[in-house]
Design a protein around this motif. Sequence first.
Motif, PDB file in Angstrom:
ATOM      1  N   PRO A 185     114.260  55.197  31.866  1.00 58.66           N
ATOM      2  CA  PRO A 185     113.384  56.199  31.243  1.00 58.66           C
ATOM      3  C   PRO A 185     113.366  57.519  32.010  1.00 58.66           C
ATOM      4  O   PRO A 185     113.251  57.548  33.237  1.00 58.66           O
ATOM      5  N   GLY A 186     113.504  58.615  31.257  1.00 65.92           N
ATOM      6  CA  GLY A 186     113.380  59.943  31.841  1.00 65.92           C
ATOM      7  C   GLY A 186     114.535  60.383  32.713  1.00 65.92           C
ATOM      8  O   GLY A 186     114.452  61.424  33.369  1.00 65.92           O
TER       9      GLY A 186
ATOM     10  N   ALA B 110     128.960  66.214  41.918  1.00 67.55           N
ATOM     11  CA  ALA B 110     128.319  65.443  42.983  1.00 67.55           C
ATOM     12  C   ALA B 110     126.824  65.730  43.063  1.00 67.55           C
ATOM     13  O   ALA B 110     126.017  64.827  43.302  1.00 67.55           O
ATOM     14  N   ARG B 111     126.446  66.981  42.823  1.00 64.58           N
ATOM     15  CA  ARG B 111     125.028  67.344  42.874  1.00 64.58           C
ATOM     16  C   ARG B 111     124.246  66.614  41.777  1.00 64.58           C
ATOM     17  O   ARG B 111     123.147  66.089  42.018  1.00 64.58           O
ATOM     18  N   SER B 112     124.810  66.555  40.576  1.00 66.91           N
ATOM     19  CA  SER B 112     124.133  65.838  39.492  1.00 66.91           C
ATOM     20  C   SER B 112     124.123  64.336  39.739  1.00 66.91           C
ATOM     21  O   SER B 112     123.137  63.646  39.432  1.00 66.91           O
ATOM     22  N   LEU B 113     125.217  63.807  40.288  1.00 69.37           N
ATOM     23  CA  LEU B 113     125.240  62.393  40.652  1.00 69.37           C
ATOM     24  C   LEU B 113     124.129  62.074  41.653  1.00 69.37           C
ATOM     25  O   LEU B 113     123.461  61.040  41.555  1.00 69.37           O
TER      26      LEU B 113
ATOM     27  N   GLU C 167     116.921  59.369  41.046  1.00 75.25           N
ATOM     28  CA  GLU C 167     116.020  58.939  39.971  1.00 75.25           C
ATOM     29  C   GLU C 167     116.147  57.436  39.735  1.00 75.25           C
ATOM     30  O   GLU C 167     115.140  56.752  39.541  1.00 75.25           O
ATOM     31  N   ALA C 168     117.371  56.922  39.801  1.00 76.46           N
ATOM     32  CA  ALA C 168     117.583  55.486  39.578  1.00 76.46           C
ATOM     33  C   ALA C 168     116.945  54.658  40.681  1.00 76.46           C
ATOM     34  O   ALA C 168     116.582  53.498  40.451  1.00 76.46           O
ATOM     35  N   ASN C 169     116.801  55.243  41.869  1.00 77.30           N
ATOM     36  CA  ASN C 169     116.244  54.510  42.996  1.00 77.30           C
ATOM     37  C   ASN C 169     114.835  54.938  43.357  1.00 77.30           C
ATOM     38  O   ASN C 169     114.303  54.557  44.412  1.00 77.30           O
ATOM     39  N   GLY C 170     114.219  55.743  42.480  1.00 80.15           N
ATOM     40  CA  GLY C 170     112.814  56.134  42.676  1.00 80.15           C
ATOM     41  C   GLY C 170     112.602  57.016  43.877  1.00 80.15           C
ATOM     42  O   GLY C 170     111.531  56.991  44.491  1.00 80.15           O
ATOM     43  N   ILE C 171     113.595  57.849  44.223  1.00 80.15           N
ATOM     44  CA  ILE C 171     113.495  58.721  45.383  1.00 80.15           C
ATOM     45  C   ILE C 171     113.233  60.139  44.900  1.00 80.15           C
ATOM     46  O   ILE C 171     113.945  60.662  44.040  1.00 80.15           O
ATOM     47  N   THR C 172     112.207  60.785  45.410  1.00 80.40           N
ATOM     48  CA  THR C 172     111.869  62.151  45.012  1.00 80.40           C
ATOM     49  C   THR C 172     112.385  63.127  46.042  1.00 80.40           C
ATOM     50  O   THR C 172     112.669  62.777  47.183  1.00 80.40           O
ATOM     51  N   GLY C 173     112.507  64.390  45.623  1.00 80.38           N
ATOM     52  CA  GLY C 173     112.967  65.444  46.535  1.00 80.38           C
ATOM     53  C   GLY C 173     114.466  65.568  46.535  1.00 80.38           C
ATOM     54  O   GLY C 173     115.176  64.912  45.786  1.00 80.38           O
TER      55      GLY C 173
END
Length: 328
Positions: free
Chosen positions: A246-247, A311-314, A320-326
């Motif tokens: 999601p998202g 690479a930046r988008s990856l 996001e897939a691993n719930g990491i912000t920043g």
Amino acid sequence: MAVTFIHGTEISDPSFAVTATRLLKRAFTRHVGIDADDALVIRPAHWAPALQEIEDRLHERSFGPPSRSLFRLLDSWSTRLNAGRADAIWPFLVTIGWRRLPWVSRPNYAVLRWAVTHFVGDAIAYQITRGDRSLYDEVHGYVARTLHELADESGNDAPLCVVAHSLGTVVASNYFYDLQVQYANGGRNLVAPSVMDCMRQTPLERGETLALLYTLGCPLGLWTMSLPDFGTPLTMPAPKLHKHHPGMHHEWTNFQDPDDPIAYPLRPLSDAYQQQVTGDREVSVAPWWAGWTPVAHWWYWNDPHVITPIARSLARVWREANGITGGP
């Protein structure tokens, strides 16, 4: 995350993506701060063997059996060029205009005909005809087996990134469009049984986790000229991506060098393409002494102007897939 490279024409070496993979891993590690091998599973889809036999038969029947060594030499030069070896362009530039070669019988312009066979012949052979679609399905079988490997190694519902070049952009477009129609409510059977046999029914293999699509040196504009209003593009993101993630950030970016005569923008084709393609991005690829010529077509995924934004988008999607912000 799962990443695949889908090559275009004139590729005979299964290690065609070695340089691109190294550059992508290095840029990804720089943006995320962890080893790319701990975050990405990268597998190239090498579909060239599907067309190799028919190409060899055409060359031998046109030039005779002694020509095989010449065309293998040309394939080796092309392999080096696709790996980012800029010096490999010189043998082509020197010989492509030669009318006669002393060890090759008529017809003339053998090197130029080798290029035409790959750039035009591969595209013709890949098309579905009224009486046969075997090569189309065989090419797609190689892509299906690659996605099967990615699902096994990265997880059945891992976010998927596809980087496709030249005719490979057409292969990617057709492949994921067929999957989307196949698995839509009330869909039609567009995927051949031989391709289905290469798959398991995982979200990744059904194309449901396709989040990032990059088309490089893309001839889709030419390919779709015979279709009303340039046809219907595949849907990006995959219709069921947000069911699994999601998202999640998604994009379809079309990289084009303005000096590449095979590359066309996608968003101006139609309103449908405007809705699906995030952006047409002009880049200047290849060394300065070649970047202003049509041979720029060979350099996309060996150039930082292309690999760094991918690479930046990856990195963003991985966070996001691993719930990491920043992060950048």
